[in-house]
Write a protein that holds these residues in place. Structure first.
Motif, PDB file in Angstrom:
ATOM      1  N   THR A  41       0.149  -5.985  -0.296  1.00  0.00           N
ATOM      2  CA  THR A  41       0.303  -6.122   1.144  1.00  0.00           C
ATOM      3  C   THR A  41       1.613  -6.826   1.478  1.00  0.00           C
ATOM      4  OG1 THR A  41      -2.087  -6.357   1.223  1.00  0.00           O
ATOM      5  CG2 THR A  41      -0.902  -6.821   3.240  1.00  0.00           C
ATOM      6  N   SER A  42       1.983  -7.804   0.659  1.00  0.00           N
ATOM      7  CA  SER A  42       3.233  -8.516   0.930  1.00  0.00           C
ATOM      8  C   SER A  42       4.434  -7.590   0.747  1.00  0.00           C
ATOM      9  CB  SER A  42       3.365  -9.744   0.032  1.00  0.00           C
ATOM     10  OG  SER A  42       3.803  -9.373  -1.249  1.00  0.00           O
ATOM     11  N   LEU A  43       4.296  -6.631  -0.176  1.00  0.00           N
ATOM     12  CA  LEU A  43       5.368  -5.647  -0.358  1.00  0.00           C
ATOM     13  C   LEU A  43       5.476  -4.750   0.883  1.00  0.00           C
ATOM     14  CD1 LEU A  43       7.469  -4.197  -2.121  1.00  0.00           C
ATOM     15  CD2 LEU A  43       5.609  -2.845  -3.102  1.00  0.00           C
ATOM     16  N   GLY A  44       4.316  -4.250   1.340  1.00  0.00           N
ATOM     17  CA  GLY A  44       4.296  -3.422   2.549  1.00  0.00           C
ATOM     18  C   GLY A  44       4.850  -4.176   3.743  1.00  0.00           C
ATOM     19  N   SER A 334       3.632 -11.581  -5.756  1.00  0.00           N
ATOM     20  CA  SER A 334       4.591 -11.140  -4.732  1.00  0.00           C
ATOM     21  C   SER A 334       6.004 -11.611  -5.068  1.00  0.00           C
ATOM     22  CB  SER A 334       4.125 -11.697  -3.386  1.00  0.00           C
ATOM     23  OG  SER A 334       5.194 -11.832  -2.505  1.00  0.00           O
ATOM     24  N   PHE A 335       6.094 -12.833  -5.580  1.00  0.00           N
ATOM     25  CA  PHE A 335       7.382 -13.386  -5.992  1.00  0.00           C
ATOM     26  C   PHE A 335       7.981 -12.544  -7.121  1.00  0.00           C
ATOM     27  CE2 PHE A 335       9.733 -16.324  -8.793  1.00  0.00           C
ATOM     28  CZ  PHE A 335      10.686 -16.782  -7.897  1.00  0.00           C
ATOM     29  N   LEU A 336       7.119 -12.134  -8.054  1.00  0.00           N
ATOM     30  CA  LEU A 336       7.592 -11.314  -9.169  1.00  0.00           C
ATOM     31  C   LEU A 336       8.078  -9.949  -8.688  1.00  0.00           C
ATOM     32  CD1 LEU A 336       4.996 -12.093 -11.988  1.00  0.00           C
ATOM     33  CD2 LEU A 336       7.380 -12.822 -11.838  1.00  0.00           C
ATOM     34  N   ILE A 337       7.323  -9.349  -7.746  1.00  0.00           N
ATOM     35  CA  ILE A 337       7.748  -8.050  -7.200  1.00  0.00           C
ATOM     36  C   ILE A 337       9.136  -8.206  -6.579  1.00  0.00           C
ATOM     37  CG2 ILE A 337       7.311  -6.281  -5.431  1.00  0.00           C
ATOM     38  CD1 ILE A 337       4.347  -6.855  -5.715  1.00  0.00           C
ATOM     39  N   VAL A 359       7.122 -10.085   1.799  1.00  0.00           N
ATOM     40  CA  VAL A 359       6.924 -11.143   2.791  1.00  0.00           C
ATOM     41  C   VAL A 359       5.469 -11.593   2.732  1.00  0.00           C
ATOM     42  CG1 VAL A 359       6.773 -11.651   5.243  1.00  0.00           C
ATOM     43  CG2 VAL A 359       8.732 -10.386   4.368  1.00  0.00           C
ATOM     44  N   ILE A 360       5.285 -12.898   2.522  1.00  0.00           N
ATOM     45  CA  ILE A 360       3.935 -13.463   2.549  1.00  0.00           C
ATOM     46  C   ILE A 360       3.791 -14.197   3.875  1.00  0.00           C
ATOM     47  CG2 ILE A 360       2.514 -15.307   1.600  1.00  0.00           C
ATOM     48  CD1 ILE A 360       2.423 -13.451  -0.491  1.00  0.00           C
TER      49      ILE A 360
END
Lengths: 399, 224
Positions: A41-44, A334-337, A359-360
């Motif tokens: 979701t953070s990627l989207g 998410s940080f790794l992505i 984005v978180i």
């Protein structure tokens, strides 16, 4: 009452501590699922935010473009009275007319009849020359038109340009009208607003006189703040007119990205089903192991709801801890992505004008937390119900 | 006024093959308030079944049970829970303490379900442990206590909600006779001093000799 509730959780906590390894494994199971959802979701969300920022950078969100509306097959024209009504919605309201002309060399160009308010609303800036004087055939060219004229017609500032406009008489007969414009100035290239770059501008009254139009082709409405846009749009749309603003693009990006994110989150969320099944399995085993204890608690005054509460408390704790752990893992994921994915995208696609790929935000984390909680509680219902329904005599007999 | 009365109580089990086993048959029993009744009978005679039905842990197949002259509605879970919380306490042969809770917690656990505040609960549990002589063992887990001690903890637990009726299923069955004697003395004392009604199933003659009345059950029927 609150104290008793807290105590119920403390007792549940103790049960979970007794089964440390098992509890830890369930937590891991559920939190990996949550982390996958949070990460995806953070990627989207990151892609969405980047796209929206891109639109915002190149568009003025305080600008609404009003055009004639369509209602039941009838065109609703922008009359003087409509313009007066629209004036209440924005700080700068600039009606304009738009016509197509052709030069003697068959170069088509679009001429907007505008007022000073229009220049203000669109923030038009001259590069060379000066603005047209009111009531004259002076014309100011957008940067692309200016370049075209200079190349094809050899027309520079101060030169005149012969153009024809085709009008239609009452019986639909074409009437060609010849006008000679004098080039007064040229606008700075906007870079992003290709419409303006492709247009030429004359005095609105002159333009209306040339075509004999008694209505306008559009209105530019400039607001003080972008937050006023939705209200202003609603008010204008009530008049039957059509509105367009950069918000439309943002809305459609949001819509698409929300859909994409939902689908991605759904697939990554399948692992949550596995987590839920783990909880069901573990709780059923737990009910089985504690059958004797359940028999005792029933004999000493526990009701069926008490037993259900006993097991659901454990599930709530699992859900809360799983949610927190899942959010933490999700942030790492998410940080790794972001760390791995961004350089890859920049290298492969050559797009690189963004700071973060993911984005978180608090909504994502709250959603992750709630998913964990809801799944844990739902997974606990059946085992808890089974525990509550145990026959106390049989339960007491079992050791 | 009777504390417990059964009228035509029967309990039958039907197995898949159609065989019916009679656990209790037409049991009519009346126990007065403040009475100490001992139920004797061989294994499988139905005495535990009788105790479970009176204790609302099991349902009768026929007949009725009255507690305080009020008919028990076995279909009404709420009223059964209320009886467990307010009227009766249990003592089991196997002690049935919760292994993960210490003695003090085991004693206050029934009060927890009765929604009594923690401080009050703890105070009363300490008093009860004191009264069974186990104040200094309060923080021990059941596994750290002897059989006699565990049974005294379970008697303290049975007393937690001030019951007027205690149902004990072979309370001395798992402990040696000397310790068993102490348990019997403790129950007699509670019966005499606090007027708690006791219905105790037993094989123990000492227990039977201490009872106000001994009832013998064989093959699910009371023998006078």
């Amino acid at each position: 009452m609150v104290k008793l509730l807290i105590e119920a959780f403390l007792l549940a906590m103790r049960q979970l501590r007794i089964k440390k390894v098992r509890t830890l494994l369930i937590l891991l199971g559920i939190s990996v699922g949550v982390a996958a959802v949070v990460g995806v979701t953070s990627l989207g969300e990151g892609i969405r935010v980047n796209a929206v920022e891109e639109i915002q950078k190149s568009h003025d969100l305080t600008l609404i473009e009003v055009s004639p509306g369509l209602s039941n097959g009838n065109i609703i024209l922008i009359t003087e009275s409509k313009v007066r009504a629209v004036r209440e919605s924005g700080s700068v309201v600039a009606p304009y007319v738009k016509d197509a002309y052709v030069t003697s060399n068959k170069t088509y160009f679009e001429v907007n009849g505008i007022s000073a308010e229009y220049m203000d609303a669109k923030n038009l800036q001259l590069e060379t020359g000066m603005w047209f004087k009111e009531g004259t055939y002076q014309i100011v060219l957008g940067s692309d038109v200016g370049e075209k004229f200079s190349k094809i017609e050899g027309a520079e500032i101060g030169n005149s340009i012969d153009a024809t406009i085709r009008l239609y008489g009452e019986e639909g007969r074409a009437i060609d009208k010849d006008i000679t414009f004098i080039i007064a100035g040229r606008l700075k290239p906007t870079g992003t607003d290709t419409d303006t770059d492709d247009q030429a501008f004359i005095d609105i009254n002159v333009a209306r006189e040339l075509t004999g139009k008694d209505v306008y082709d559009g209105i530019m409405v400039k607001l003080d703040k972008s937050s006023q846009a939705p209200g202003a749009r609603t008010a204008i749309e009530k008049l039957g007119l059509t509105c367009y603003s950069a918000q439309d693009e943002i809305d459609s990006v949001n819509k698409i990205m929300n859909g994409v994110t939902l689908v991605l989150a759904f697939f990554s969320g399948i692992s949550l089903i596995v987590g839920g099944l783990m909880i069901i399995n573990t709780m059923i085993v737990s009910v089985y192991e504690r059958t004797h204890e359940i028999g005792i608690t029933k004999a000493i005054g526990a009701s069926e709801p008490d037993i259900i509460r006993m097991f659901l408390s454990e599930c709530i704790i699992i859900g809360v801890l799983g949610g927190i752990l899942g959010d933490l893992l999700g942030i790492i994921f998410s940080f790794l992505i972001d760390r791995v994915g961004r350089p890859m995208l920049i290298a492969q696609l050559g797009i690189g004008d963004f700071e973060h790929l993911t984005v978180i935000n608090i909504q994502i984390l709250v959603a992750g937390f709630l998913i964990s909680l809801v799944i844990s509680v739902i997974a606990g219902i059946y085992p808890a119900w089974r525990g509550a329904k145990l026959d106390p005599v049989k339960a007491l007999r079992q050791l | 006024m009777y504390m417990v009365e059964t009228r035509g109580l029967g309990k039958y089990y039907t197995f898949g093959s159609g065989n019916q086993v009679v656990a209790l048959n037409d049991v009519n029993l009346a126990v007065a308030s403040g009475e100490f009744v001992s139920i004797m009978g061989p294994s499988g005679s139905g005495k535990s079944t009788l105790l479970n039905i009176v204790g609302c842990l099991d349902k009768p197949s026929s007949g009725d049970v009255y507690i305080d002259d009020e008919k028990i509605d076995y279909g009404n879970a709420g009223s059964l829970v209320k009886l467990h919380r307010q009227t009766m306490g249990f003592v089991f042969q196997g002690f049935n303490l919760i292994s993960t809770m210490n003695a003090l917690e085991n004693v206050w656990y029934p009060m927890y379900f009765n929604k009594i505040p923690k401080s009050e609960r703890k105070e009363r549990a300490e008093e009860l442990l004191e009264s069974v002589g186990l104040r200094d063992r309060a923080l021990h887990l059941p596994s750290e206590l002897s059989g006699g001690e565990q049974q005294r903890v379970s008697i303290a637990r049975a007393l937690a909600n001030n019951p007027r009726l205690i149902l004990a299923d072979e309370p001395t069955g798992n402990i040696d006779s000397k310790t068993g004697g102490k348990i019997i003395d403790l129950m007699k004392k509670l019966n005499k001093e606090q007027g708690i009604t006791f219905i105790v199933t037993t094989h123990d003659m000492v227990m039977a000799n201490n009872a106000d009345r001994v009832i013998t059950i064989t093959d699910g029927e009371i023998i006078d």
